[in-house]
Design an enzyme around this catalytic site. Sequence first.
Site, PDB file in Angstrom:
ATOM      1  N   GLU A   1       0.835  -1.215   0.000  1.00 55.62           N
ATOM      2  CA  GLU A   1       0.000   0.000   0.000  1.00 55.62           C
ATOM      3  C   GLU A   1       0.863   1.257   0.000  1.00 55.62           C
ATOM      4  OE1 GLU A   1      -3.083   0.017  -1.142  1.00 55.62           O
ATOM      5  OE2 GLU A   1      -3.754  -1.244   0.526  1.00 55.62           O
TER       6      GLU A   1
ATOM      7  N   ASP B   1       2.887   2.307  -5.011  1.00 56.32           N
ATOM      8  CA  ASP B   1       2.819   2.283  -6.482  1.00 56.32           C
ATOM      9  C   ASP B   1       3.225   3.609  -7.120  1.00 56.32           C
ATOM     10  OD1 ASP B   1       0.463   3.691  -5.875  1.00 56.32           O
ATOM     11  OD2 ASP B   1      -0.722   2.681  -7.424  1.00 56.32           O
TER      12      ASP B   1
ATOM     13  N   SER C   1     -25.646   7.098 -15.123  1.00 59.58           N
ATOM     14  CA  SER C   1     -25.188   6.152 -14.108  1.00 59.58           C
ATOM     15  C   SER C   1     -26.157   6.183 -12.932  1.00 59.58           C
ATOM     16  CB  SER C   1     -23.791   6.546 -13.626  1.00 59.58           C
ATOM     17  OG  SER C   1     -23.521   5.854 -12.428  1.00 59.58           O
TER      18      SER C   1
ATOM     19  N   ALA D   1     -17.258   5.462  -3.058  1.00 63.62           N
ATOM     20  CA  ALA D   1     -16.352   6.081  -2.077  1.00 63.62           C
ATOM     21  C   ALA D   1     -16.008   5.130  -0.936  1.00 63.62           C
ATOM     22  CB  ALA D   1     -16.970   7.364  -1.515  1.00 63.62           C
TER      23      ALA D   1
ATOM     24  N   LEU E   1     -12.846   0.978  -2.892  1.00 64.11           N
ATOM     25  CA  LEU E   1     -12.781  -0.199  -3.771  1.00 64.11           C
ATOM     26  C   LEU E   1     -12.542   0.210  -5.220  1.00 64.11           C
ATOM     27  CD1 LEU E   1     -15.632  -2.361  -2.185  1.00 64.11           C
ATOM     28  CD2 LEU E   1     -13.186  -2.439  -1.722  1.00 64.11           C
TER      29      LEU E   1
ATOM     30  N   SER F   1     -13.962   2.627  -7.295  1.00 67.54           N
ATOM     31  CA  SER F   1     -15.053   2.804  -8.262  1.00 67.54           C
ATOM     32  C   SER F   1     -14.649   3.802  -9.351  1.00 67.54           C
ATOM     33  CB  SER F   1     -16.334   3.246  -7.559  1.00 67.54           C
ATOM     34  OG  SER F   1     -16.081   4.367  -6.752  1.00 67.54           O
ATOM     35  N   SER F   2     -13.766   4.743  -9.034  1.00 68.03           N
ATOM     36  CA  SER F   2     -13.415   5.725 -10.076  1.00 68.03           C
ATOM     37  C   SER F   2     -12.527   5.111 -11.152  1.00 68.03           C
ATOM     38  CB  SER F   2     -12.782   6.976  -9.474  1.00 68.03           C
ATOM     39  OG  SER F   2     -11.888   6.640  -8.468  1.00 68.03           O
TER      40      SER F   2
ATOM     41  N   ASP G   1      -4.550   0.687  -9.504  1.00 71.77           N
ATOM     42  CA  ASP G   1      -5.984   0.418  -9.633  1.00 71.77           C
ATOM     43  C   ASP G   1      -6.392   0.142 -11.089  1.00 71.77           C
ATOM     44  OD1 ASP G   1      -5.833   0.955  -6.981  1.00 71.77           O
ATOM     45  OD2 ASP G   1      -6.921   2.841  -7.036  1.00 71.77           O
TER      46      ASP G   1
HETATM   47  C1  GLA Z   1      -5.259   4.669  -4.244  1.00 71.34           C
HETATM   48  C2  GLA Z   1      -4.494   4.992  -5.522  1.00 71.34           C
HETATM   49  C3  GLA Z   1      -3.480   3.892  -5.847  1.00 71.34           C
HETATM   50  C4  GLA Z   1      -2.597   3.574  -4.638  1.00 71.34           C
HETATM   51  C5  GLA Z   1      -3.435   3.363  -3.398  1.00 71.34           C
HETATM   52  C6  GLA Z   1      -2.593   3.189  -2.154  1.00 71.34           C
HETATM   53  O1  GLA Z   1      -6.057   3.558  -4.422  1.00 71.34           O
HETATM   54  O2  GLA Z   1      -5.396   5.126  -6.594  1.00 71.34           O
HETATM   55  O3  GLA Z   1      -2.719   4.268  -6.952  1.00 71.34           O
HETATM   56  O4  GLA Z   1      -1.642   4.574  -4.452  1.00 71.34           O
HETATM   57  O5  GLA Z   1      -4.337   4.430  -3.178  1.00 71.34           O
HETATM   58  O6  GLA Z   1      -1.839   2.028  -2.232  1.00 71.34           O
END
Ligand code: GLA
Length: 385
Positions: free
Chosen positions: A32, A35, A66, A123, A126, A128-129, A173
Amino acid sequence: MKRKLEALHKTLFNDKPTDIYFSPGRINLIGEHTDYAGGHVMPIALSIGLYASVSKRSDKTIAFYSDDFSEEGIHSLDLDTIEPPTEKNYLAYVQGMVYKLKREKCTCDHGLNITILSDLPKASGLSSSAALLVLIGYIITDQFAIELSSAKLARFARFVENNYLNLRSGIMDPFVIVHGKKDHALFLNTQTMEYQYIPFKMKDHTLVMMNTNKPRSLIDSDYNSRVETVEQATRFFEDLRPIKSLCDLEIPDFNQLKARLNDNTAIQRIEHVLFENDRTIQAKDVLNDQDYEMFGDFMVQSHESLRYLYEVSCAELDYLVTENLKHGALGARMTGAGFGGTMIALYKNTDLPDSFDAIIDGYYKAFKKDVEIYTATASDGVKKL
Ligand code: GLA
């Protein structure tokens, strides 16, 4: 879902959809806030996500609706005159992706009607965006037969969020939403973009997700300031060691050099990133060996580090982590960016509590909010159904 979507599409557009698409949400198992530091991540695509039905139009309008934003009704974008978005809202995600594809690749000779339904809580951390960005990108490339590699589709999605929404998110993501694979986790090196699939089909274990229902928009959070700290640190260490990204810095080198930073908060943040990256590399082997006890330990270490060093957790997430561990989970942690969103807990099936009522009640007493509980299964990435 398919029938509901078709019926809604007919009501909205008086048209029968020709195609149905699905774009999943995601959770990150471990890795976490690494990235955007060239580190490793290990997310899975979920079986819940966004569904879209599509039909052709004879004009050059992308009309979309939506259910998550039903109060906004149908939005229309003219393909001939589309501009980059200026607001930071849901429309901007769709507009940004259509604009990016149109500019880079598309000779779009007709319009589309798009209806979106979701079983992904909004929000909730997970993603969603990113699911929406990838969904729109996938629909456009499929409908207009645009050749775009899957890695590029993920990069475009990140580009839109970084440049039009002013959120400096990493690649994790959109990458897993594009490349997710049923019964597998995705182990990704965000610097080289090399990845491999790690089997993640648990027979005797269950991964439980608990949504804190603490809504947060990353755009208004401290997310960008964490990215900024990582960038500053990278610049600092680049002068001292041959590194391309922060995660190239060896831990012994960091320990030797950190005092020179003269900034305790930055030292804490970097410590999280480097150790989390290291944990993720080890966790990959542990997961491959199906050593869930050890994997659970890594989850706990990851959470502690996010809580105390990176300071992106919150009381709600900490409560759920503590309670799940008390209830026998092998490991538990926040997942995603933090500041709210979702917690994941790994249980041995024989230790799964008969009910989570005690946690639900306790959580309500403490925070006056309901907690939503789901089971996570690793699923495929974006696809046409
Ligand atoms: C969000 C960001 C990801 C990542 C996480 C934390 O989900 O979109 O790119 O940085 O936070 O790991």
